[in-house]
Design a protein around this motif. Structure first.
Motif, PDB file in Angstrom:
ATOM      1  N   TYR A 167       0.830  -1.212   0.000  1.00  0.00           N
ATOM      2  CA  TYR A 167       0.000   0.000   0.000  1.00  0.00           C
ATOM      3  C   TYR A 167       0.863   1.260   0.000  1.00  0.00           C
ATOM      4  CZ  TYR A 167      -3.653  -3.368   1.068  1.00  0.00           C
ATOM      5  OH  TYR A 167      -4.502  -4.445   1.018  1.00  0.00           O
ATOM      6  N   GLY A 183       1.469   4.864  -2.655  1.00  0.00           N
ATOM      7  CA  GLY A 183       1.099   6.194  -2.192  1.00  0.00           C
ATOM      8  C   GLY A 183       0.042   6.247  -1.103  1.00  0.00           C
ATOM      9  N   PHE A 184      -0.322   5.118  -0.528  1.00  0.00           N
ATOM     10  CA  PHE A 184      -1.254   5.126   0.605  1.00  0.00           C
ATOM     11  C   PHE A 184      -0.484   5.560   1.843  1.00  0.00           C
ATOM     12  CE2 PHE A 184      -3.534   2.433  -2.290  1.00  0.00           C
ATOM     13  CZ  PHE A 184      -4.875   2.522  -1.939  1.00  0.00           C
ATOM     14  N   THR A 185      -1.158   6.300   2.724  1.00  0.00           N
ATOM     15  CA  THR A 185      -0.558   6.707   3.985  1.00  0.00           C
ATOM     16  C   THR A 185      -1.461   6.267   5.127  1.00  0.00           C
ATOM     17  OG1 THR A 185      -1.601   8.887   3.837  1.00  0.00           O
ATOM     18  CG2 THR A 185       0.651   8.691   3.000  1.00  0.00           C
ATOM     19  N   TYR A 224      -5.440   2.917   6.124  1.00  0.00           N
ATOM     20  CA  TYR A 224      -4.724   3.665   5.096  1.00  0.00           C
ATOM     21  C   TYR A 224      -5.701   4.469   4.253  1.00  0.00           C
ATOM     22  CZ  TYR A 224      -0.275   1.187   5.694  1.00  0.00           C
ATOM     23  OH  TYR A 224       0.910   0.696   6.181  1.00  0.00           O
ATOM     24  N   LYS A 251      -5.628   7.117   0.457  1.00  0.00           N
ATOM     25  CA  LYS A 251      -4.882   7.632  -0.694  1.00  0.00           C
ATOM     26  C   LYS A 251      -5.799   8.582  -1.430  1.00  0.00           C
ATOM     27  CE  LYS A 251      -2.875   6.227  -5.147  1.00  0.00           C
ATOM     28  NZ  LYS A 251      -1.538   6.816  -5.052  1.00  0.00           N
TER      29      LYS A 251
END
Length: 158
Positions: free
Chosen positions: A125, A129-131, A148, A150
């Motif tokens: 993930y 670019g998922f945070t 998460y 995005k």
């Protein structure tokens, strides 16, 4: 490994078996109350698209679903690859297809819940670019969950 990823009906015996394996795997890592299973019947509802990764022989080796939640939000659900194909970019192919579909439909934000014992999933993930964030949708805060998000839209200036 070369895989083909396509949207397919979840109402197939082969997919039911993958979902059964996924559920058993999740229950081996987290208590039942912390597992948010989605049935194949739920995945067959119109707001959900299931992607299936198939190997060169046509065998289903992975799944991942996009559930449209409304208000510009989509949820990544039921990401799973067979143990023997892990590390061969099957999950990446599935996730890339989910992200592309969400973007093409104008979904502005993707969210997901995963377990606290899934570092390989976290790396996947984060590579896309998922945070990490706090609880999403109606999931409760739990020590067993990692959340998460995005953004798929341009940052908006207030």
């Amino acid at each position: 490994m070369t895989v083909t990823v396509k949207a397919e009906s979840p109402l197939q015996d082969e997919i039911r078996e993958l979902v059964s394996q996924l559920n058993a795997y999740l229950l081996s890592l987290s208590p039942p109350a912390a597992c948010y299973h989605m049935t194949v019947e739920q995945m067959a509802e119109p707001e959900t698209t299931l992607f299936v990764a198939r190997d060169e022989a046509g065998r289903a080796v992975g799944i991942g679903a996009l559930r449209r939640e409304g208000n510009g939000i989509g949820e990544v659900k039921r990401m799973y690859t067979l143990p023997e194909v892990r590390g061969q970019r099957v999950g990446s192919a599935l996730l890339d297809n989910l992200i592309a579909l969400a973007g093409s439909e104008g979904i502005e934000q993707l969210v997901l819940e995963t377990g606290d014992r899934h570092p390989d999933a976290w790396r996947l993930y984060e590579s896309r670019g998922f945070t990490r964030c706090g609880p999403v949708l109606d999931y409760p805060e739990s020590r067993w969950s990692v959340f998460y998000e995005k953004s798929l839209s341009e940052a908006r200036v207030a």
